[in-house]
Write a protein that holds these residues in place. Structure first.
Motif, PDB file in Angstrom:
ATOM      1  N   LEU A  13       0.821  -1.203   0.000  1.00 52.56           N
ATOM      2  CA  LEU A  13       0.000   0.000   0.000  1.00 52.56           C
ATOM      3  C   LEU A  13       0.860   1.259   0.000  1.00 52.56           C
ATOM      4  CD1 LEU A  13      -2.746  -0.946   2.597  1.00 52.56           C
ATOM      5  CD2 LEU A  13      -3.017  -0.735   0.124  1.00 52.56           C
ATOM      6  N   VAL A  17      -3.007   6.033   2.263  1.00 53.55           N
ATOM      7  CA  VAL A  17      -4.241   5.611   1.597  1.00 53.55           C
ATOM      8  C   VAL A  17      -5.338   5.392   2.629  1.00 53.55           C
ATOM      9  CG1 VAL A  17      -3.010   4.516  -0.314  1.00 53.55           C
ATOM     10  CG2 VAL A  17      -3.753   3.135   1.619  1.00 53.55           C
ATOM     11  N   HIS A  22     -10.018   0.915   1.093  1.00 54.39           N
ATOM     12  CA  HIS A  22      -9.320  -0.266   0.575  1.00 54.39           C
ATOM     13  C   HIS A  22     -10.005  -1.541   1.073  1.00 54.39           C
ATOM     14  CE1 HIS A  22      -6.242  -3.454   0.816  1.00 54.39           C
ATOM     15  NE2 HIS A  22      -5.935  -3.012  -0.388  1.00 54.39           N
ATOM     16  N   ASP A  23     -10.302  -1.591   2.366  1.00 55.70           N
ATOM     17  CA  ASP A  23     -10.949  -2.770   2.934  1.00 55.70           C
ATOM     18  C   ASP A  23     -12.372  -2.948   2.408  1.00 55.70           C
ATOM     19  OD1 ASP A  23      -8.610  -3.169   4.312  1.00 55.70           O
ATOM     20  OD2 ASP A  23      -9.407  -2.521   6.254  1.00 55.70           O
ATOM     21  N   GLY A  80      -7.043   0.285  -7.884  1.00 57.97           N
ATOM     22  CA  GLY A  80      -5.973  -0.131  -6.979  1.00 57.97           C
ATOM     23  C   GLY A  80      -4.622   0.389  -7.430  1.00 57.97           C
ATOM     24  N   PHE A  84      -4.149   2.987  -4.601  1.00 60.98           N
ATOM     25  CA  PHE A  84      -3.811   2.274  -3.380  1.00 60.98           C
ATOM     26  C   PHE A  84      -2.407   1.671  -3.325  1.00 60.98           C
ATOM     27  CE2 PHE A  84      -8.467   1.975  -3.601  1.00 60.98           C
ATOM     28  CZ  PHE A  84      -8.784   2.585  -2.406  1.00 60.98           C
ATOM     29  N   TYR A  85      -1.924   1.136  -4.429  1.00 62.53           N
ATOM     30  CA  TYR A  85      -0.710   0.325  -4.366  1.00 62.53           C
ATOM     31  C   TYR A  85       0.526   1.051  -4.867  1.00 62.53           C
ATOM     32  CZ  TYR A  85      -4.156  -3.221  -3.476  1.00 62.53           C
ATOM     33  OH  TYR A  85      -5.198  -3.922  -2.944  1.00 62.53           O
TER      34      TYR A  85
END
Length: 105
Positions: A13, A17, A22-23, A80, A84-85
């Motif tokens: 991650l 973020v 994300h979850d 993502g 996020f990543y």
């Protein structure tokens, strides 16, 4: 003949973020993949050094392809990568041999 396919992923991650978002997306993706024919399981493992691996199991390459090309999954993967990543990898592996299951009395 064994057709099972294993996907091993390690996604890092980015700093800052939204873990909540994300979850939430991860939960949504699990809802979808768990209903697809040929999906077997997903589990995550965290090592003492902090590295976390996720292992997906599919009954066949066709089952994995159905997941890989699912429209909601495609859109979430794009998000993502964009949001996020920071880095990561996926390894897609074919099972060449299986021993077990077995039990000891």
């Amino acid at each position: 003949m064994i057709d099972e396919v294993i996907v091993i992923g390690d996604l890092k991650l980015r700093d800052g973020v939204s873990l909540e978002e994300h979850d939430r997306l991860g939960g949504r993706m699990y809802e979808i993949v768990s209903r697809l024919p040929g999906f077997l399981s997903v589990k995550s493992f965290k090592a003492e050094d902090g590295e976390e691996l996720t292992v997906f199991r599919f009954a066949s390459e066709d089952a994995l392809e159905a997941w890989r090309t699912h429209p909601d999954h495609i859109e979430t993967m794009k998000r993502g990568h964009a949001e996020f990543y920071a880095s990561g990898f996926l390894q897609i592996c074919k099972v060449i041999r299986e021993v077990g299951p077995f039990e000891h009395a």
